[in-house]
Design a protein around this motif. Sequence first.
Motif, mmCIF file in Angstrom:
data_model
loop_
_atom_site.group_PDB
_atom_site.id
_atom_site.type_symbol
_atom_site.label_atom_id
_atom_site.label_comp_id
_atom_site.label_asym_id
_atom_site.label_seq_id
_atom_site.Cartn_x
_atom_site.Cartn_y
_atom_site.Cartn_z
ATOM 1 N N ASP A 16 0.865 -1.187 0.000
ATOM 2 C CA ASP A 16 0.000 0.000 0.000
ATOM 3 C C ASP A 16 0.901 1.237 0.000
ATOM 4 O O ASP A 16 1.506 1.588 1.008
ATOM 5 C CB ASP A 16 -0.892 -0.023 1.243
ATOM 6 N N LYS A 49 0.308 3.824 2.775
ATOM 7 C CA LYS A 49 0.810 3.420 4.089
ATOM 8 C C LYS A 49 2.336 3.462 4.123
ATOM 9 O O LYS A 49 2.942 3.889 5.121
ATOM 10 C CB LYS A 49 0.314 2.012 4.428
ATOM 11 N N GLN A 91 3.338 6.915 4.553
ATOM 12 C CA GLN A 91 3.042 7.365 5.912
ATOM 13 C C GLN A 91 4.127 6.914 6.886
ATOM 14 O O GLN A 91 4.589 7.682 7.741
ATOM 15 C CB GLN A 91 1.676 6.800 6.334
ATOM 16 N N ILE A 92 4.553 5.665 6.757
ATOM 17 C CA ILE A 92 5.609 5.143 7.631
ATOM 18 C C ILE A 92 6.927 5.848 7.335
ATOM 19 O O ILE A 92 7.707 6.173 8.243
ATOM 20 C CB ILE A 92 5.733 3.618 7.459
ATOM 21 N N ASP A 152 -1.485 -6.114 7.659
ATOM 22 C CA ASP A 152 -2.636 -5.218 7.500
ATOM 23 C C ASP A 152 -2.273 -3.778 7.860
ATOM 24 O O ASP A 152 -3.143 -2.915 7.925
ATOM 25 C CB ASP A 152 -3.806 -5.684 8.366
ATOM 26 N N TYR A 153 -0.987 -3.534 8.127
ATOM 27 C CA TYR A 153 -0.472 -2.204 8.466
ATOM 28 C C TYR A 153 -1.045 -1.656 9.760
ATOM 29 O O TYR A 153 -1.004 -0.458 9.990
ATOM 30 C CB TYR A 153 -0.746 -1.204 7.336
ATOM 31 N N LYS A 154 -1.511 -2.554 10.607
ATOM 32 C CA LYS A 154 -2.098 -2.071 11.855
ATOM 33 C C LYS A 154 -1.061 -1.954 12.964
ATOM 34 O O LYS A 154 -1.189 -1.098 13.849
ATOM 35 C CB LYS A 154 -3.239 -2.982 12.302
ATOM 36 N N LEU A 200 -0.060 1.302 14.811
ATOM 37 C CA LEU A 200 0.631 2.157 13.862
ATOM 38 C C LEU A 200 0.085 3.579 13.850
ATOM 39 O O LEU A 200 0.836 4.543 13.957
ATOM 40 C CB LEU A 200 0.547 1.517 12.464
ATOM 41 N N ALA A 201 -1.247 3.725 13.727
ATOM 42 C CA ALA A 201 -1.836 5.059 13.545
ATOM 43 C C ALA A 201 -1.536 6.004 14.724
ATOM 44 O O ALA A 201 -1.045 7.115 14.519
ATOM 45 C CB ALA A 201 -3.332 4.958 13.286
#
Length: 356
Positions: free
Chosen positions: A66, A69, A72-73, A121-123, A132-133
């Motif tokens: 993604d 994402k 974002q990281i 799932d990038y969570k 993560l968020a």
Amino acid sequence: MAEEKKKVDAPCCSGDSNMLYLWAVGGLVLGLIVGYFIFPGMVPATNTGATGTGGNTTATTVFTLDQAKVSQIGGFLANYYFVSTGEETAATFTRYVDKGAYVELYYTVAGQEMPIMVSKDYKYFYAGAYELAPTIAQMEAARQAAANETAAQAQGIPQSSNPQVQMFVMSYCPYGNQAEGGLVPVIQLLADSATFEPVYIIYPSGNECADNNGTRYCSLHGNAELWQDVREKIIFSMYGEKKWADYVAKANTDCTLSNIDTCWVTAADAVGGINTTAVVAEFEASKFTILASEMAKTNQNSVSGSPTIKINGVTFNGGRTAQAYKDAICGAYTTAPEECGQNVSSTATAASGSCG
């Protein structure tokens, strides 16, 4: 009254609290890089996975790269580097390795490649289960706090629990009006935890002046501006800085120096909540007292040009955008309120000239 303030205690974002963010999140980043090698039990068991720079894999759990994402990281890593060093850098995604139960994302940061382990799932970040968020949000707040403090320190502005902001202006100096346009959204954002005061620049001599018992009071653009200076100061004193900010924004937009003697009422009525009859009464009773006070403040602070902005007694020489004002004022708090984490914008032009 305008001078009554409530102290705001906020859990972040400057001074010691900024260091707490740095220690907490910095420890996390270090753990993300070396945790797998030191504490392999903290990371999900691995399968022999695929590698790549984009697309899907055929590992036990399908991984989809993604780009949003990943970006974002990367921003999180760049923010951490800024908070740690005060220097800007880019975190450039280079590749990934699918480990089966999780994925390693590789970034080049300051010339070195490093892995970040995340759930598919990038969570979550690994090692450990860090969401993560909110972790990214924490780092963004820490970066903003560092930027605020840097902006204030660059100007030599001391910190205080309740920053004092004085805005030395002339009501019809175009540069001062543009500066007011930049300050209006900042006042609306921070007026509950900082003290804002407009001070109108009054001279003892000029081409057109008002005389009271031998004392002359002059504004650069004549008596129409002089009397509007007084009216605006009365509105500030009676209704506080937020109402003052709304009013000057309206008067600056809708009125001119040639019609301000009447247009000021129209602007006040349009803003609402201003009793113009009471303003007129105070004007007649106190205009020379107000002018004497403004001239004394002008002289005490050795101000001659509009606009001049002082934060905790130090002249601010930075940009005249809303964001620049906000960053400098937020950096002047010993403990910044949470509002300092918000971005602000205005339609004001960042002019560099002055009147006077």
